[in-house]
Write a protein that holds these residues in place. Structure first.
Motif, PDB file in Angstrom:
ATOM      1  N   GLY A 346      -6.137 111.792 175.908  1.00  0.00           N
ATOM      2  CA  GLY A 346      -5.119 111.346 176.863  1.00  0.00           C
ATOM      3  C   GLY A 346      -4.305 110.168 176.352  1.00  0.00           C
ATOM      4  O   GLY A 346      -3.076 110.128 176.499  1.00  0.00           O
ATOM      5  N   ILE A 347      -4.991 109.195 175.752  1.00  0.00           N
ATOM      6  CA  ILE A 347      -4.280 108.035 175.203  1.00  0.00           C
ATOM      7  C   ILE A 347      -3.342 108.484 174.084  1.00  0.00           C
ATOM      8  O   ILE A 347      -2.191 108.029 173.994  1.00  0.00           O
ATOM      9  N   GLY A 348      -3.836 109.389 173.235  1.00  0.00           N
ATOM     10  CA  GLY A 348      -3.008 109.883 172.147  1.00  0.00           C
ATOM     11  C   GLY A 348      -1.781 110.610 172.651  1.00  0.00           C
ATOM     12  O   GLY A 348      -0.675 110.447 172.101  1.00  0.00           O
ATOM     13  N   MET A 349      -1.924 111.405 173.699  1.00  0.00           N
ATOM     14  CA  MET A 349      -0.776 112.111 174.258  1.00  0.00           C
ATOM     15  C   MET A 349       0.247 111.144 174.828  1.00  0.00           C
ATOM     16  O   MET A 349       1.457 111.328 174.660  1.00  0.00           O
ATOM     17  N   ALA A 350      -0.233 110.071 175.484  1.00  0.00           N
ATOM     18  CA  ALA A 350       0.694 109.096 176.064  1.00  0.00           C
ATOM     19  C   ALA A 350       1.463 108.344 174.986  1.00  0.00           C
ATOM     20  O   ALA A 350       2.700 108.251 175.021  1.00  0.00           O
ATOM     21  N   PHE A 351       0.743 107.807 174.011  1.00  0.00           N
ATOM     22  CA  PHE A 351       1.407 107.042 172.953  1.00  0.00           C
ATOM     23  C   PHE A 351       2.194 107.952 172.011  1.00  0.00           C
ATOM     24  O   PHE A 351       3.230 107.541 171.469  1.00  0.00           O
ATOM     25  N   GLY A 352       1.727 109.192 171.819  1.00  0.00           N
ATOM     26  CA  GLY A 352       2.474 110.135 170.993  1.00  0.00           C
ATOM     27  C   GLY A 352       3.810 110.474 171.604  1.00  0.00           C
ATOM     28  O   GLY A 352       4.826 110.564 170.893  1.00  0.00           O
ATOM     29  N   ALA A 353       3.831 110.664 172.925  1.00  0.00           N
ATOM     30  CA  ALA A 353       5.088 110.952 173.607  1.00  0.00           C
ATOM     31  C   ALA A 353       6.048 109.778 173.491  1.00  0.00           C
ATOM     32  O   ALA A 353       7.254 109.953 173.248  1.00  0.00           O
ATOM     33  N   PHE A 354       5.518 108.563 173.639  1.00  0.00           N
ATOM     34  CA  PHE A 354       6.360 107.361 173.537  1.00  0.00           C
ATOM     35  C   PHE A 354       6.920 107.219 172.125  1.00  0.00           C
ATOM     36  O   PHE A 354       8.125 106.998 171.931  1.00  0.00           O
ATOM     37  N   ALA A 355       6.049 107.355 171.114  1.00  0.00           N
ATOM     38  CA  ALA A 355       6.484 107.196 169.721  1.00  0.00           C
ATOM     39  C   ALA A 355       7.488 108.267 169.338  1.00  0.00           C
ATOM     40  O   ALA A 355       8.498 107.986 168.665  1.00  0.00           O
ATOM     41  N   THR A 356       7.233 109.511 169.761  1.00  0.00           N
ATOM     42  CA  THR A 356       8.155 110.600 169.427  1.00  0.00           C
ATOM     43  C   THR A 356       9.505 110.393 170.093  1.00  0.00           C
ATOM     44  O   THR A 356      10.551 110.636 169.474  1.00  0.00           O
ATOM     45  N   GLY A 357       9.491 109.941 171.337  1.00  0.00           N
ATOM     46  CA  GLY A 357      10.748 109.660 172.030  1.00  0.00           C
ATOM     47  C   GLY A 357      11.579 108.617 171.303  1.00  0.00           C
ATOM     48  O   GLY A 357      12.803 108.754 171.156  1.00  0.00           O
ATOM     49  N   TRP A 358      10.901 107.578 170.810  1.00  0.00           N
ATOM     50  CA  TRP A 358      11.610 106.525 170.070  1.00  0.00           C
ATOM     51  C   TRP A 358      12.182 107.061 168.759  1.00  0.00           C
ATOM     52  O   TRP A 358      13.325 106.774 168.403  1.00  0.00           O
ATOM     53  N   VAL A 359      11.398 107.854 168.052  1.00  0.00           N
ATOM     54  CA  VAL A 359      11.866 108.425 166.781  1.00  0.00           C
ATOM     55  C   VAL A 359      13.056 109.353 167.017  1.00  0.00           C
ATOM     56  O   VAL A 359      14.048 109.321 166.276  1.00  0.00           O
ATOM     57  N   VAL A 360      12.967 110.190 168.051  1.00  0.00           N
ATOM     58  CA  VAL A 360      14.064 111.107 168.362  1.00  0.00           C
ATOM     59  C   VAL A 360      15.336 110.341 168.702  1.00  0.00           C
ATOM     60  O   VAL A 360      16.429 110.676 168.215  1.00  0.00           O
ATOM     61  N   ASP A 361      15.213 109.304 169.535  1.00  0.00           N
ATOM     62  CA  ASP A 361      16.386 108.505 169.906  1.00  0.00           C
ATOM     63  C   ASP A 361      16.984 107.781 168.707  1.00  0.00           C
ATOM     64  O   ASP A 361      18.203 107.596 168.614  1.00  0.00           O
ATOM     65  N   ASN A 367      13.432 114.790 163.350  1.00  0.00           N
ATOM     66  CA  ASN A 367      12.504 113.804 162.782  1.00  0.00           C
ATOM     67  C   ASN A 367      11.356 113.439 163.719  1.00  0.00           C
ATOM     68  O   ASN A 367      10.430 112.735 163.311  1.00  0.00           O
ATOM     69  N   GLY A 368      11.407 113.934 164.953  1.00  0.00           N
ATOM     70  CA  GLY A 368      10.307 113.661 165.869  1.00  0.00           C
ATOM     71  C   GLY A 368       8.989 114.217 165.364  1.00  0.00           C
ATOM     72  O   GLY A 368       7.912 113.672 165.654  1.00  0.00           O
ATOM     73  N   PHE A 369       9.050 115.274 164.564  1.00  0.00           N
ATOM     74  CA  PHE A 369       7.825 115.885 164.048  1.00  0.00           C
ATOM     75  C   PHE A 369       7.147 115.036 162.975  1.00  0.00           C
ATOM     76  O   PHE A 369       6.021 115.347 162.570  1.00  0.00           O
ATOM     77  N   TRP A 370       7.818 113.995 162.491  1.00  0.00           N
ATOM     78  CA  TRP A 370       7.142 113.081 161.570  1.00  0.00           C
ATOM     79  C   TRP A 370       5.954 112.403 162.253  1.00  0.00           C
ATOM     80  O   TRP A 370       4.969 112.042 161.595  1.00  0.00           O
TER      81      TRP A 370
END
Length: 407
Positions: A346-361, A367-370
């Motif tokens: 659960g923690i990984g899903m939360a922080f993964g979504a946040f990190a991916t959102g930042w990378v995409v923006d 590049n979100g798949f990095w």
């Protein structure tokens, strides 16, 4: 050849607690997205909806292992019943606060109190372990549970959002709360399959399961597996939108979960002789390798295929991870050990979504798949370095730190 899934359900009481447990676990997927769907409509502010949802998710991630630790010491009925009741009442308060326009602080307080929602996937796995401990059937049961978890996330999230949009903003949260109340009640009513409490003098002084090296290794690795899971979802939404086909996102995400679902069922029907720690290493290695093609998926069909392949090893990873927890953690700490792993996901899903959102923006949708690639590499390195520990015998309970008198 006999059906291994039919075999596990021949055991007395298994059909009942599995059915009730599936209903009781749906709020795990429904509540976080349901809070966002509800508040974004009633208050019109996504930051507020996200903040309240995050308050519940993070508080639950911190509280759930402690609730499970109490379950190991005092039993499921004695602990889960009051914890679930408090959570259900708090959810009802949150619904009322949203509907009646109560002060904003009541939203946060209600979400925080609702975090006492027990980890039902851990409670269910504890019952399977009680019935099939040290038998091949336990691996099949864990495979079934991993498939059920996949269905929970697919059906629960879709149902919660669908009800909120089709009926009224609070509909998804109301149904989620009813599932929690009635599902948990039906689950606890089946006392014949409730795990025996093995409370001894040693148990009373035992520290937390997270102090055990095996639990630390598996939980840390699955934080990054959870990040891969959410990164695939967020990146798929961003890429399909960029390609002008936003409606394809649900199809791509569904394919991701479907591949994992079916491979998990197949694995559960096999009686593999390879040590579990090696199976985990292979599964995580496959995940890491299959994240790389995602970087080059620039059409919807190619994206769907790459995501499908990337998701094939998710369920095998979860199955072997929970199997290792069952074999490496003392019986008196099993529920807590399983919950720590669920918390890591659960923690990984939360922080993964946040990190991916930042990378995409910042760097673009592709590049979100990095985030998936980097997370896969860290998870693989963690499991590789932990092979010796994960392959050791069951760990003995660790005594709680002695109280040091003040000088």
């Amino acid at each position: 050849m006999s059906n291994p899934y039919a075999e596990i359900f021949r055991a007395r009481g298994t059909k009942g607690f599995a059915a009730a447990g599936f209903v009781a676990r749906l709020p795990v997927a429904m509540a976080p997205i349901g809070i966002v769907a509800m508040l974004s409509q009633t208050h019109g502010e996504y930051w507020l909806a996200g903040a309240v949802g995050a308050t519940f998710a993070l508080a639950n991630a911190l509280v759930a292992p402690h609730i499970s630790r109490m379950v190991d010491r005092f039993g499921q009925t004695a602990v889960v019943a009051p914890a679930a009741a408090l959570s259900a009442v708090a959810f009802l308060a949150l619904i009322a606060a949203s509907n009646r326009g109560w002060p904003v602080w009541t939203l946060f307080v209600s979400a925080f109190l609702a975090a006492t929602m027990p980890s039902m996937p851990a409670m269910i796995r504890a019952r399977w372990t009680e019935i099939f401990r040290n038998t091949p059937q336990l691996n099949t049961a864990f495979a079934f549970e991993s498939a059920a978890d996949e269905m929970m996330y697919i059906a629960g999230a879709s149902l919660s959002v669908g009800l909120a949009v089709a009926l009224f903003p609070e509909a998804g949260m109301l149904v989620s709360t009813l599932f929690l109340a009635f599902g948990t009640t039906a689950f606890l009513a089946q006392r014949s399959t409730e795990p025996v409490v093995r409370l001894t003098a040693a148990t009373a002084s035992t520290g937390s399961a997270i102090r055990l090296p095996a639990v630390q290794i598996i939980t840390f690795a699955l934080i990054f597996i959870g990040a891969i899971f959410s990164a695939a979802e967020v990146s798929s939404v961003a890429i399909t939108k960029e390609l002008g086909q936003p409606g394809a996102a649900s199809l791509v995400i569904g394919v991701y979960a479907a591949g994992s679902f079916f491979i998990g069922l197949i694995l559960g029907a096999l009686a593999l002789k390879t040590p579990l720690q090696r199976q985990l290493l292979v599964a995580v290695g496959i995940i890491m390798v299959t994240t790389v093609p995602l970087l080059f998926a620039d059409t919807v069909p190619l994206l769907a295929f790459a995501v499908f392949v990337s998701g094939l090893a998710i369920s095998p990873t979860f199955i072997t991870a929970f199997g290792l927890i069952e074999r490496r953690v003392p019986e008196t700490m099993l529920t807590e050990g399983v919950t720590w792993v669920m918390t890591g996901i659960g923690i990984g899903m939360a922080f993964g979504a946040f990190a991916t959102g930042w990378v995409v923006d910042t760097f673009g949708a592709q590049n979100g798949f990095w985030v998936s690639v980097v997370s896969g590499a860290i998870a693989l390195l963690t499991v590789l370095l932990g092979q010796k520990t994960l392959g050791a015998d069951r760990e003995a309970p660790m005594p709680a730190p002695a109280h040091q008198p003040a000088e």
